[in-house]
Design an enzyme around this catalytic site. Structure first.
Site, short mmCIF file in Angstrom:
data_model
loop_
_atom_site.label_atom_id
_atom_site.label_comp_id
_atom_site.label_asym_id
_atom_site.label_seq_id
_atom_site.Cartn_x
_atom_site.Cartn_y
_atom_site.Cartn_z
CG HIS A 213 35.20 40.37 39.08
ND1 HIS A 213 34.15 41.21 38.76
CD2 HIS A 213 36.31 40.94 38.57
CE1 HIS A 213 34.60 42.25 38.08
NE2 HIS A 213 35.90 42.13 37.95
CG HIS A 225 40.40 47.73 42.28
ND1 HIS A 225 39.09 47.36 42.07
CD2 HIS A 225 41.04 47.61 41.10
CE1 HIS A 225 38.95 47.03 40.79
NE2 HIS A 225 40.10 47.16 40.19
CG ASP A 299 40.54 41.07 39.39
OD1 ASP A 299 41.06 41.77 38.50
OD2 ASP A 299 39.47 41.37 39.96
#
Length: 973
Positions: A213, A225, A299
């Site tokens: 990432h 998240h 993302d």
């Protein structure tokens, strides 16, 4: 203001010639000219809304129905979205949705998935490879490439074009809550090498890759998240560590990069701007400074690390303005489309900017094969997503990953087994049965259980070695892995009192809580608690495989990244899939059909079959029952009467050993070896001739007949008693004892027997009666004791034994016959052969009992040229003397003690084995065979004689030989 159309067209042309030159863009296909024509034709016919729609990849769960799927249908029809990222569900449902969605879409959809360790990351009924952390321990980069290729083959089969992998984050923070096992490790070189290899495998199978990432999620304590994690390093540190693998993958042609939601003050000075929304990070750093021309994905935009900072729609526009091409999992596609179209119409977004991303997306779709789109064929989908080849690869990966990080006093691999008394103690909250069962294939290992530490320590006093298995859930890479305080205390006390091996079946960071490893002699890191990891770890502990892995992360100063001791294989049998040794599993399945026929046609109540190649057991079947009453199933612990296999498994090894020492010679005469035979008609028989059944000896003498009453044909009271007493101590069967002095009379009968009138090949048991007495006299001990001490104990062959009722539970012993002639009862646990029975069950020609596993160990010992478990039992050149057909020209196929392939049509094999192969068969329906040329061991055990020895169906139908033929037909390399 908008750029005039003329200049806009020139800029787009310039963009196409530079960004899509064949030298620096990973999205370029080999047929670039055709690719460009296809992209141009689609782009030029798109409306603005269709172009904007291409920027979105929305998620869908194939395990959901109704409004969730309807929403996606509407987004395809009304907003012309460019792609789908499938999440949790099942493959059949996903394939059907995929086909439906593609049919609805005007422009083919780019299908993506998070399949970092395989489709099973998201889908049921699919295959999973080990986590990246496990792969990080592997030193063979070809295996990493094969892993990437395997995952991509499955992805392509399901219609997936881009897999959001590899994860290239460098996990330098052990407390990282979201990366951890998903990372290849903490060292940038290791992570980079593994990432590149994994990516190459993906590309070989035509699936687009995605490094994530960016700019690096490895050193954080927070989950993006749920919040916005901070990476608080300087730009120089980030450049040298976190960005290192991204830079290398860009040079190697990674298809896309996913930008994380991170606060990176070393790169972006505005604190409220996540990296995914930062033009400085996406456009200036990734696209310009790092010169990346592949696709750039955000993302998921519904993650709190991004969604907390802007409203739905606004976040999508900000991400696009930052330089991202694909907006992943937008919270509100309609709002986002409106925002982006409005920005285009007011000149905030230029046509060049729009074309830059949309055309890249179209180039990617062509590269993924969407110009020749085909619907997913659901025929055989599940089976083709779960292949034997994938399972074999999983095994090989685990085998190469398991890491020996401590090996004091060379405790591993466990070598000499004769003096070992081993206990297994399970810790952790997950199952360890597969580990224990596999350990038990190599030695007698007792599962010791206790509820209290004092109780456990008391029980462990009876053992000189303890193996602790720490088993934690393998359900996901984020499962809990830490030892409890009680477990740490138990490990400390066990290792303080016992020689201890600790095997850890979870992520390496678990060991960080171990206060001290000073008392633990051996530590094995197995990384995961899958069945394969448990089995392979047991094999490494016992030296069936060598340890090859190295720690991908640091645990402590004692165990830094890179720690790992290599060990060599001790030539013990390992276990695996046929494909691992160049054989075809599907062809071998024909053996199952033969076995089923043998049992259903009552050729035998049950049986065991083991097949090994190149030192690896690749087929193991226990079928049927002990008897036709079907009360006890045959398992791998069931023990059979081996009959004449005793000749090559008990008597012959001693003859080979003694010949190697010079104590015996092939031309030694029987009268010289045993004065008992001097002056007899057998005095001048040579050892070689006798063992090759070329010495005119009678094939068989029914010794028991002389003990029967001549009138009644029943047992004479002169020779038998129901209970042991006086000189009646030799047990024949249950409540059946015979005079002890009959053992000596047997030898007298052999000495005085007539020779055959003509010298010719004639199979005979008598040589092995004779040599049994020679061996026992030479060593001054019973053959039963000798063979255990010389061979079976050190081999770990714990079931192979004479007199099994002394050592083995009756429920495990398979009966051989209901003897209506002599013993008048079921023969169970007592040798079937009458002559061996009259010798107290210990014959040189018969008397052994065993399961197939332990027979295979002896046959592998022969195949290894006399070596097994790191011990040399005899030399290859000595064995070669015995495995030789000296009288082939006289039509004698036999070796010295060994049976050999037939010379004509009749013989013990399929006629398809090499001439260097050897083995033996047994009257009860047994066979053991080794082939040095193809490196094959084949063992077949049955009780075809139950309940009646006259049942010859198994022999008449050549079941053993037909199975052997299938073995050889299954060889592919």
């Amino acid at each position: 203001m908008k750029i005039p159309q003329f200049y806009s067209t020139l800029l787009i042309l310039f963009f196409t010639l530079t960004c899509f030159s064949q030298n620096n863009n990973p999205l370029i296909a080999k047929d670039f000219k055709d690719q460009k024509v296809w992209v141009d034709s689609i782009y030029e016919n798109m409306s603005l809304q269709e172009k904007v729609g291409q920027l979105f990849m929305v998620d869908v769960f194939s395990n959901k129905n109704g409004k969730d799927v309807d929403k996606v249908r509407k987004l395809i029809a009304d907003y012309h979205i460019g792609g789908i990222i499938f999440s949790k569900g099942g493959p059949q449902r996903q394939a059907k949705l995929n086909n439906e969605f593609q049919e609805l879409s005007k422009t083919p959809l780019l299908i993506g998935m998070d399949a970092e360790w395989g489709l099973a990351m998201r889908l049921d009924s699919t295959f999973a490879l080990p986590w990246n952390m496990t792969l990080g321990a592997i030193q063979d980069l070809k295996l990493i490439e094969e892993a990437g290729a395997a995952i991509s083959r499955n992805s392509r089969r399901l219609g997936v074009h881009i897999n959001f992998a590899p994860v290239v984050d460098i996990n330098t923070n052990p407390l990282n809550p979201i990366i951890g096992n998903r990372s290849f490790g903490e060292e940038k070189i290791n992570v980079t090498l593994k990432s590149v290899s994994f990516m190459r495998g993906m590309h070989k199978e035509g699936v687009l890759s995605s490094a994530k990432h960016f700019p690096g999620h490895g050193d954080t304590k927070r989950d993006s998240h749920k919040t916005l994690p901070t990476i608080s390093f300087s730009k120089s540190r980030l450049d040298s560590i976190e960005l290192y693998p991204f830079k290398k993958l860009i040079k190697e042609g990674v298809s896309s990069i996913m930008v994380a939601h991170l606060n990176v003050p070393g790169l972006e000075t505005q604190e409220t701007i996540p990296s995914s929304l930062s033009k400085t990070i996406v456009n200036d750093l990734l696209k310009k400074e790092l010169n990346f021309h592949g696709l750039i994905f955000t993302d998921a935009l519904n993650m709190k690390g991004a969604s907390n900072f802007k409203n739905p729609g606004e976040i999508d526009l900000a991400a696009f303005m930052a330089g991202n091409d694909v907006l992943l999992i937008s919270e509100d596609v309609p709002k986002a489309v409106d925002k982006i179209m409005a920005a285009y119409n007011d000149g905030t977004i230029s046509e060049v900017r729009m074309a830059h991303s949309v055309r890249k997306i179209l180039f990617a779709k062509y590269k993924a094969g969407l110009h020749n789109y085909k619907a997913v064929d659901t025929t055989n989908l599940i089976s083709e997503l779960n292949t034997i080849e994938d399972l074999a690869l999983y095994d090989e990966i685990i085998e190469n990953a398991i890491t020996l990080i401590k090996n004091d006093v060379g405790i591993l691999p466990i070598k000499e087994l004769s003096d070992k008394k081993i206990a297994y103690v399970k810790l952790g909250d997950d199952d360890g049965t597969a580990f224990y069962n596999q350990l038990s294939k190599y030695a007698q290992v007792d599962w010791v259980k206790a509820t209290k530490l004092d109780e456990l320590l008391e029980k462990l006093k009876n053992y000189n070695q303890v193996i602790i298995g720490y088993h934690k859930s393998n359900a996901s890479p984020w499962a809990k892995y830490a030892f409890t305080e009680e477990e740490l205390s138990w490990i400390h006390e066990i290792s303080r009192n016992n020689l201890t091996i600790l095997d850890v079946f979870t992520k390496p960071y678990a060991l960080m809580d171990l206060n001290s490893s000073s008392n633990i002699e051996g530590i094995v890191m197995s990384y995961q608690n899958s069945e394969a990891a448990q089995k392979k770890s047991a094999e490494i502990i016992f030296g069936a495989l060598g340890a090859k892995g190295r720690l991908p992360v640091s645990i402590s100063q004692e165990f830094p990244a890179g720690t790992g001791y290599y060990t060599k294989s001790l030539n013990r049998l390992s276990y695996g899939y046929p494909e691992a040794v160049g054989m075809n599993s599907y062809k071998l399945q024909e053996i199952d059909s033969l076995i089923n026929v043998a049992i259903s046609e009552e050729m035998t109540p049950g049986l065991q079959v083991i097949i090994a190649r190149k030192g690896k057991v690749i087929y193991e079947r226990n079928a049927g029952f002990h008897t036709y009453e079907k009360t006890i199933k045959v398992t791998d612990s069931s023990v059979y009467d081996l009959a004449s296999l005793t000749k090559i498994l008990a008597t012959l090894p001693f003859i080979i050993e003694l010949e190697g020492k010079g104590e015996l010679k092939f031309n030694s005469k029987l009268g010289d070896l045993m004065p008992f035979f001097k002056g007899s008609n057998k005095a001048n028989i040579k050892l070689q001739d006798m063992l090759m059944h070329y010495a005119r000896l009678k094939p068989w003498i029914p010794f028991y007949v002389s003990t029967l009453d001549k009138e009644t044909k029943g047992r004479s009271v002169k020779y038998y008693r129901e209970e042991p007493m006086d000189v009646f101590n030799t047990q024949i069967a249950k409540k059946m004892f015979i005079r002890d002095d009959l053992r000596d009379s047997i030898m007298g009968t052999i000495r005085d027997s007539k020779l055959e009138s003509k010298l010719a090949y004639k199979y005979s048991d008598l040589p092995f009666y004779i040599m049994k007495y020679y061996i026992e006299d030479y060593y001054n001990s019973s053959l039963s004791y000798l063979v255990k001490e010389h061979f079976y104990k050190s081999l770990g062959a714990n079931t192979i034994t004479y007199l099994p009722l002394n050592d083995i539970d009756t429920s495990r012993i398979v009966p051989t016959e209901y003897d209506r002639l002599w013993r008048k009862q079921e023969v169970l646990g007592h040798v079937h052969d009458q002559g061996a029975a009259m010798q107290g069950g210990i014959g040189g020609h018969a008397g052994l009992f065993s399961n197939a596993t332990d027979v295979a160990k002896m046959m592998q010992l022969y195949l290894n040229g006399g070596n097994y478990g790191g011990k040399e039992y005899f030399k290859q050149e000595t064995l070669d003397k015995f495995n030789n057909c000296y009288y082939c020209d006289q039509n004698v196929r036999r070796g010295v003690g060994f049976d050999k392939p037939q010379l004509g049509t009749a013989g013990p094999t399929c006629g398809c084995v090499s001439l260097s192969s050897f083995g033996h068969t047994g009257f009860t329906g047994t066979l053991a065979w080794s082939d040095p040329e193809e490196e094959i061991v084949y063992v077949f055990l049955s009780n075809r004689t139950y309940p009646d020895v006259n049942n010859r169906k198994l022999i008449r139908e050549n079941i053993r030989e037909k199975i052997q033929r299938i073995i050889y037909e299954s060889i592919e390399e």
